[in-house]
Design an enzyme around this catalytic site. Structure first.
Site, mmCIF file in Angstrom:
data_model
loop_
_atom_site.group_PDB
_atom_site.id
_atom_site.type_symbol
_atom_site.label_atom_id
_atom_site.label_comp_id
_atom_site.label_asym_id
_atom_site.label_seq_id
_atom_site.Cartn_x
_atom_site.Cartn_y
_atom_site.Cartn_z
ATOM 1 N N ARG A 62 0.859 -1.090 -0.050
ATOM 2 C CA ARG A 62 0.079 0.084 0.085
ATOM 3 C C ARG A 62 0.780 1.173 -0.072
ATOM 4 O O ARG A 62 0.209 2.323 -0.531
ATOM 5 C CB ARG A 62 -0.953 -0.183 1.081
ATOM 6 C CG ARG A 62 -1.933 1.033 1.286
ATOM 7 C CD ARG A 62 -2.996 0.670 2.472
ATOM 8 N NE ARG A 62 -4.120 1.612 2.565
ATOM 9 C CZ ARG A 62 -4.525 2.189 3.550
ATOM 10 N NH1 ARG A 62 -3.978 1.558 4.833
ATOM 11 N NH2 ARG A 62 -5.514 3.077 3.782
ATOM 12 N N ASP A 74 8.780 9.404 -3.858
ATOM 13 C CA ASP A 74 10.189 10.009 -3.315
ATOM 14 C C ASP A 74 10.377 9.670 -1.938
ATOM 15 O O ASP A 74 11.038 10.310 -0.875
ATOM 16 C CB ASP A 74 10.044 11.378 -3.532
ATOM 17 C CG ASP A 74 8.752 12.139 -2.673
ATOM 18 O OD1 ASP A 74 7.876 11.318 -2.228
ATOM 19 O OD2 ASP A 74 8.665 13.239 -2.858
ATOM 20 N N ASN A 109 -3.798 8.001 6.564
ATOM 21 C CA ASN A 109 -2.647 7.117 6.973
ATOM 22 C C ASN A 109 -2.677 6.949 8.398
ATOM 23 O O ASN A 109 -2.448 5.837 8.890
ATOM 24 C CB ASN A 109 -1.513 7.947 6.647
ATOM 25 C CG ASN A 109 -1.293 7.888 5.097
ATOM 26 O OD1 ASN A 109 -2.185 7.416 4.267
ATOM 27 N ND2 ASN A 109 -0.482 8.820 4.507
ATOM 28 N N PRO A 154 -7.646 9.326 -1.435
ATOM 29 C CA PRO A 154 -9.237 9.332 -1.471
ATOM 30 C C PRO A 154 -9.607 8.503 -0.337
ATOM 31 O O PRO A 154 -9.080 7.894 0.241
ATOM 32 C CB PRO A 154 -9.382 8.318 -2.779
ATOM 33 C CG PRO A 154 -8.038 7.645 -2.878
ATOM 34 C CD PRO A 154 -6.943 8.398 -2.321
ATOM 35 N N HIS A 161 -6.440 -4.332 -3.707
ATOM 36 C CA HIS A 161 -7.184 -5.018 -2.469
ATOM 37 C C HIS A 161 -7.633 -6.338 -2.490
ATOM 38 O O HIS A 161 -8.349 -7.009 -1.558
ATOM 39 C CB HIS A 161 -8.530 -4.177 -2.357
ATOM 40 C CG HIS A 161 -8.185 -2.742 -1.799
ATOM 41 N ND1 HIS A 161 -9.209 -1.783 -2.051
ATOM 42 C CD2 HIS A 161 -7.136 -1.957 -1.574
ATOM 43 C CE1 HIS A 161 -8.761 -0.554 -1.540
ATOM 44 N NE2 HIS A 161 -7.543 -0.598 -1.711
ATOM 45 N N SER A 162 -6.920 -7.200 -3.539
ATOM 46 C CA SER A 162 -7.157 -8.704 -3.080
ATOM 47 C C SER A 162 -6.210 -9.139 -2.180
ATOM 48 O O SER A 162 -6.527 -10.362 -1.813
ATOM 49 C CB SER A 162 -6.257 -9.122 -4.588
ATOM 50 O OG SER A 162 -6.208 -10.637 -4.494
ATOM 51 N N ASP A 211 -10.918 -9.150 0.784
ATOM 52 C CA ASP A 211 -11.703 -9.723 -0.227
ATOM 53 C C ASP A 211 -11.609 -11.365 0.456
ATOM 54 O O ASP A 211 -11.141 -11.565 1.739
ATOM 55 C CB ASP A 211 -11.117 -10.201 -1.772
ATOM 56 C CG ASP A 211 -9.953 -10.884 -1.914
ATOM 57 O OD1 ASP A 211 -9.251 -11.371 -0.969
ATOM 58 O OD2 ASP A 211 -9.285 -11.085 -3.010
ATOM 59 N N ASP A 268 -5.034 -12.529 -6.468
ATOM 60 C CA ASP A 268 -5.954 -13.200 -7.402
ATOM 61 C C ASP A 268 -6.947 -12.301 -7.927
ATOM 62 O O ASP A 268 -6.851 -11.147 -7.455
ATOM 63 C CB ASP A 268 -6.284 -14.421 -7.126
ATOM 64 C CG ASP A 268 -7.275 -14.264 -5.754
ATOM 65 O OD1 ASP A 268 -7.579 -13.153 -5.404
ATOM 66 O OD2 ASP A 268 -7.541 -15.454 -5.107
HETATM 67 C C1 HEM Z 1 -8.776 3.427 -5.666
HETATM 68 C C2 HEM Z 1 -8.784 4.178 -4.389
HETATM 69 C C3 HEM Z 1 -8.383 3.353 -3.107
HETATM 70 C C4 HEM Z 1 -8.997 3.806 -2.149
HETATM 71 C C5 HEM Z 1 -10.233 4.790 -1.709
HETATM 72 C C6 HEM Z 1 -8.429 2.976 -1.065
HETATM 73 C C7 HEM Z 1 -8.594 2.995 0.211
HETATM 74 C C8 HEM Z 1 -8.062 1.797 1.110
HETATM 75 C C9 HEM Z 1 -8.817 1.697 2.546
HETATM 76 C C10 HEM Z 1 -9.920 2.634 3.121
HETATM 77 C C11 HEM Z 1 -8.031 0.812 3.280
HETATM 78 C C12 HEM Z 1 -8.229 0.162 4.423
HETATM 79 C C13 HEM Z 1 -7.713 0.845 5.423
HETATM 80 C C14 HEM Z 1 -8.188 0.952 6.848
HETATM 81 O O1 HEM Z 1 -9.209 0.526 7.088
HETATM 82 O O2 HEM Z 1 -7.208 1.235 7.794
HETATM 83 C C15 HEM Z 1 -7.042 0.162 2.022
HETATM 84 C C16 HEM Z 1 -6.240 -0.830 2.347
HETATM 85 C C17 HEM Z 1 -5.404 -1.344 1.219
HETATM 86 N N1 HEM Z 1 -5.017 -0.589 0.171
HETATM 87 FE FE1 HEM Z 1 -6.240 0.828 -0.791
HETATM 88 N N2 HEM Z 1 -7.374 2.212 -1.498
HETATM 89 C C18 HEM Z 1 -7.335 2.666 -2.811
HETATM 90 C C19 HEM Z 1 -6.376 2.114 -3.983
HETATM 91 C C20 HEM Z 1 -5.378 1.461 -3.409
HETATM 92 C C21 HEM Z 1 -4.214 1.188 -4.354
HETATM 93 C C22 HEM Z 1 -4.057 1.621 -5.735
HETATM 94 C C23 HEM Z 1 -3.239 0.363 -3.685
HETATM 95 C C24 HEM Z 1 -2.024 -0.132 -4.443
HETATM 96 C C25 HEM Z 1 -1.654 -0.452 -5.703
HETATM 97 C C26 HEM Z 1 -3.799 -0.104 -2.627
HETATM 98 C C27 HEM Z 1 -3.395 -0.974 -1.641
HETATM 99 C C28 HEM Z 1 -4.009 -1.209 -0.510
HETATM 100 C C29 HEM Z 1 -3.657 -2.485 0.404
HETATM 101 C C30 HEM Z 1 -2.585 -3.555 -0.033
HETATM 102 C C31 HEM Z 1 -4.427 -2.313 1.326
HETATM 103 C C32 HEM Z 1 -4.573 -3.266 2.659
HETATM 104 C C33 HEM Z 1 -3.234 -2.922 3.666
HETATM 105 C C34 HEM Z 1 -3.245 -3.665 4.854
HETATM 106 O O3 HEM Z 1 -3.682 -4.814 5.024
HETATM 107 O O4 HEM Z 1 -2.679 -2.990 5.866
HETATM 108 N N3 HEM Z 1 -5.210 0.583 -2.286
HETATM 109 N N4 HEM Z 1 -7.348 1.115 0.981
#
Ligand code: HEM
Ligand SMILES: *[C@@H]1O[C@H](CO)[C@@H](O)[C@H](O)[C@H]1NC(C)=O
Ligand SMILES: *[C@@H]1O[C@H](CO)[C@@H](O)[C@H](O)[C@H]1NC(C)=O
Ligand SMILES: *[C@@H]1O[C@H](CO)[C@@H](O)[C@H](O)[C@H]1NC(C)=O
Ligand SMILES: *[C@@H]1O[C@H](CO)[C@@H](O)[C@H](O)[C@H]1NC(C)=O
Length: 328
Positions: free
Chosen positions: A58, A70, A90, A159, A189-190, A241, A248
């Site tokens: 992430r 950076d 964050n 976002p 988010h897979s 998921d 996947d």
């Molecule tokens: C499209 C817009 C996106 C939104 C609105 C978004 C939002 C979020 C949110 C709200 C969470 C959970 C955070 C929490 O509840 O503490 C999350 C987790 C995560 N996001 Fe996104 N995300 C987006 C795109 C991305 C992208 C582009 C990536 C990486 C290429 C990414 C990778 C991840 C990963 C791997 C997690 C799980 C992290 C963990 O288990 O610690 N996300 N995201």
């Protein structure tokens, strides 16, 4: 010319560089084992705590979208600078920074002052995907680490989990990423988990309606209601998921069946603007992998054009150069 003046001249020239030219195998001569070390440390982290590689993956998104890739994300706050770690998206959410510290320490031992933290983030994100069963690809390297970070910039850009497809398409377009790139990248988010905090509104008061998101499949909603009861601990986490340790296309299948965790996930299927991509990726994992890699490479190309350095410690900028110390 005195040594101090020489140094001054040198830093001035270095600072004028508008952007780095990124290329594969950038460290072939200077640190040939760099990519091996990152992969090895990521594997170690995964064995210790499976979720940690998702958490590290992430970082690429949260770093690259805020003034380019950076490593500004990794800077701790100082008395003079409020960094990105406490921004809205964050705080209490990003985790596993210590994995990057471990990688950096191992790399510094092998090749001191050579490999940037910004490049480590990019390599580690790729490795997280490869180690969990996703595609593997060649990354471009040669980034510099920022001298500053900005909580405000992160707040303004990143976002919300409430975002709808239209606003996400618009946001990603600002970074030259298409709707297809955005949907594919959401497929990250897979792997990983999200907090109840991020979905409470969705479960109990979607868009101020006092009702849950109608796109939630009923049995999945019940499951989430149990995980995240009103008044409960909003730091509890749920899987993003049905197969959170495997990279996947299950994420897209879940969206099709109304089992997306975040509103920003489910909206990709609800909205006609992006539904076609969700359907395509849910049916064709190879197509998802191809589009995902393309998106990650494009996102990795984002640069600020600001001056940079190779940090010794990813959490702090290096000691000020001699000329600055002498002048102040
Ligand atoms: C499209 C817009 C996106 C939104 C609105 C978004 C939002 C979020 C949110 C709200 C969470 C959970 C955070 C929490 O509840 O503490 C999350 C987790 C995560 N996001 Fe996104 N995300 C987006 C795109 C991305 C992208 C582009 C990536 C990486 C290429 C990414 C990778 C991840 C990963 C791997 C997690 C799980 C992290 C963990 O288990 O610690 N996300 N995201
Ligand atoms: C999407 O979100 C934006 C920003 O919050 C809002 O202005 C817009 O009306 C929403 N669009 C839809 C279709 O709900
Ligand atoms: C997007 O692409 C345009 C045209 O190639 C370029 O001028 C602009 O700097 C790019 N924007 C970003 C954020 O990379
Ligand atoms: C739901 O949200 C609306 C608008 O944000 C707010 O006025 C209302 O009090 C909320 N209802 C509940 C039960 O939290
Ligand atoms: C989650 O935990 C952090 C400490 O780790 C705490 O400061 C915060 O208030 C908690 N947040 C919620 C929503 O319970």
């Amino acid at each position: 010319m005195s040594p101090v003046h020489l140094l001054l001249l040198f830093t001035a020239v270095a600072a004028a560089v508008p952007g780095e030219i990124l290329r594969p195998r950038f460290y072939r001569e200077t640190c040939p084992e760099a990519e091996f070390i990152v992969r090895r440390e990521m594997r170690k982290a995964m064995l210790k705590e499976p979720r940690s590689v998702a958490s590290v993956m992430r970082f690429q998104f949260h770093d690259c979208f805020v003034n380019g890739c950076d490593a500004s994300l990794l800077l701790d706050d100082t008395p003079n600078m409020v960094g990105e770690k406490l921004s809205l998206s964050n705080i209490n959410s990003l985790r596993s920074f210590e994995v990057v510290d471990d990688i950096k320490e191992a790399i510094e031992k092998a090749c001191p002052a050579t490999v940037s933290c910004a490049d480590i983030v990019i390599m580690a994100a790729r490795d997280a995907v490869a180690l969990t069963g996703g595609p593997d690809w060649e990354v471009k390297l040669g980034r510099k680490d920022s001298l500053t970070a900005s909580q405000k910039d992160s707040d303004d850009i990143m976002p919300s989990p409430r975002a709808n497809a239209t606003s996400l398409v618009d946001l990603f377009r600002r970074f030259n990423l298409s709707a297809k790139d955005m949907v594919a990248l959401s497929g990250s988010h897979s792997i990983g988990e999200g907090r109840c905090f991020s979905i409470m509104f969705r479960l109990y008061n979607q868009s101020g309606s006092g009702k849950p998101d109608p796109a939630l499949e009923p049995s999945f909603r019940e499951k989430l209601n149990k995980l995240c009861p009103l008044g409960g601990d909003e730091n509890v986490t749920g899987d993003l998921d049905a197969t959170p340790r495997v990279f996947d296309n299950q994420y897209f299948k879940d969206l099709v069946s109304g089992r997306g965790f975040l509103n920003s996930d489910q909206t990709l299927y609800t909205s006609p603007e992006t539904r076609g991509y969700v359907e395509m990726f849910s049916e064709d994992q190879e197509e998802f992998f191809r589009a995902f890699v393309e998106g990650m490479v494009k996102m990795g190309d984002l640069q600020s054009g600001r001056p940079g350095e190779i940090r010794f410690n990813c959490r702090v900028v290096n000691r000020k150069p001699l000329n600055v110390l002498l002048e102040s």
